[in-house]
Write an enzyme that holds these catalytic residues in place. Structure first.
Site: not given
Length: 346
Positions: A159, A200, A236, A265, A267
């Site tokens: 990030e 990432n 996400h 990651e 979801d």
């Protein structure tokens, strides 16, 4: 004597026939797991996990059987691995690593450098550039060396950019400038030459200012000979914001730079309460995301950010939202699970 022998032979044949008739029917083959199905496509399908969940036997049974890869959700972050300056603690991360080894799972290392979840000694200190460089190098290399040869990827820098594509004003950026990213990658490579090194981030699913910033950075890093080998797209998503229709195109342009892509990651949250219609949309989105990865040769795998709503991070961070994962709070598969299976060929 001849008759007796024939009777014996006939009796034996009848017994054999009776035995054959009584044999149980062949058992139905065990359905292939998500991990096994993904492996047919030369990719992995995994789930993140976290140490508090290791007291839940039912949860662990599914984690160990269904998935071919895992990521420690928190155990490898700086606050956990170096809680005091120069004092390292790998207890929590080692627990996840041991579980993964016992269940023949690949492990992604997450994460060496991040602006969040830093220990107080680091954030509350006042550091010269020379001091912080030494601290950063020591942290990266101590952690990476501890797991040398045991992780397939490292999220080296996590990030690093804002939504508009400018650098995030982290402690490391403000003190060291943007060069800290290249330094971090070089130091990680020295410590573990065989792990693939990733940058990432979230909200980089489609093409836009933030993913453009990574594209430009990775292109430059590669031109400079910096060992960057992967781009992690966290994934996400939220139903209320729409699906990134150009996700496959975005993955492909990074692959064309010569780096791997991983969905790290994934979801897909929604406003609660969940309805059958919302769960059906979620299932379609999961399927479409998996299809995008399958369509890009250098997309090497997908990790969901834990597999069950029981342990999702979403409700605590986004109040009133949740139901983001392929298994519900009772560890039962949702429509999303079945849509993923179908895309993978199950």
């Amino acid at each position: 004597m001849f008759l007796s022998r024939n009777l014996i032979a006939l009796s034996a044949a009848l017994c054999l026939g009776a035995g054959l008739a009584a044999a149980p029917a062949a058992a139905e083959p065990r359905p292939r797991t998500l991990g096994e199905l993904a492996k047919k496509h030369h990719k992995y399908f995994g789930s993140a996990t976290d140490n508090p969940e290791f007291t839940d036997a039912a949860y662990l049974k599914l984690l160990g059987s269904e998935f071919g890869q895992t990521t420690p959700g928190n155990a490898m972050k700086w606050y956990a691995t170096e809680p005091e300056r120069g004092v390292f603690d790998f207890t929590a991360a080692d627990e996840v690593m041991a579980f993964a080894k016992d269940h023949h799972q690949k492990v992604r290392g997450h994460t060496l450098v991040w602006h969040s979840q830093l220990p107080a000694w680091l954030t509350e200190g006042t550091w010269t550039p020379e001091e912080l460089r030494a601290i950063l190098k020591n942290h990266i290399q101590t952690v990476a060396r501890h797991y040398k040869g045991r992780v397939i990827h490292w999220d080296v820098v996590n990030e690093a950019f804002n939504e508009d594509g400018t650098y995030r004003e982290s402690l490391f950026y403000k003190t060291l400038g943007p060069g800290y990213i290249a330094d971090a990658l070089r130091w990680a490579h020295e410590a573990d030459p065989h792990a693939k090194l990733y940058l990432n981030d979230y909200n980089v699913d489609g093409i836009g200012p933030k993913s453009d910033a990574y594209y430009t950075l990775i292109k430059q890093l590669k031109a400079d000979g910096v060992p960057v080998e992967g781009f992690g797209i966290q994934g996400h998503l939220a139903l209320q914001y729409g699906f990134p229709a150009d996700v496959r195109q975005n993955m492909q342009r990074f692959a064309d730079l010569g780096v791997e892509v991983a969905v790290t990651e994934l979801d897909i949250r929604m406003k609660l309460p969940a309805t059958p219609s919302m769960l059906a949309t979620q299932a379609t989105w999961y399927a479409d995301y998996v299809k995008a990865c399958l369509a890009v040769e250098k997309c090497v795998g997908i990790t969901i950010w834990d597999y069950t709503d029981k342990y999702s991070w979403i409700p605590s961070v986004f109040p009133g939202e949740g139901a983001a994962l392929p298994y519900d709070e009772n560890l039962l598969p949702k429509p999303a699970y079945h849509s993923i299976r179908k895309v993978l060929g199950g």
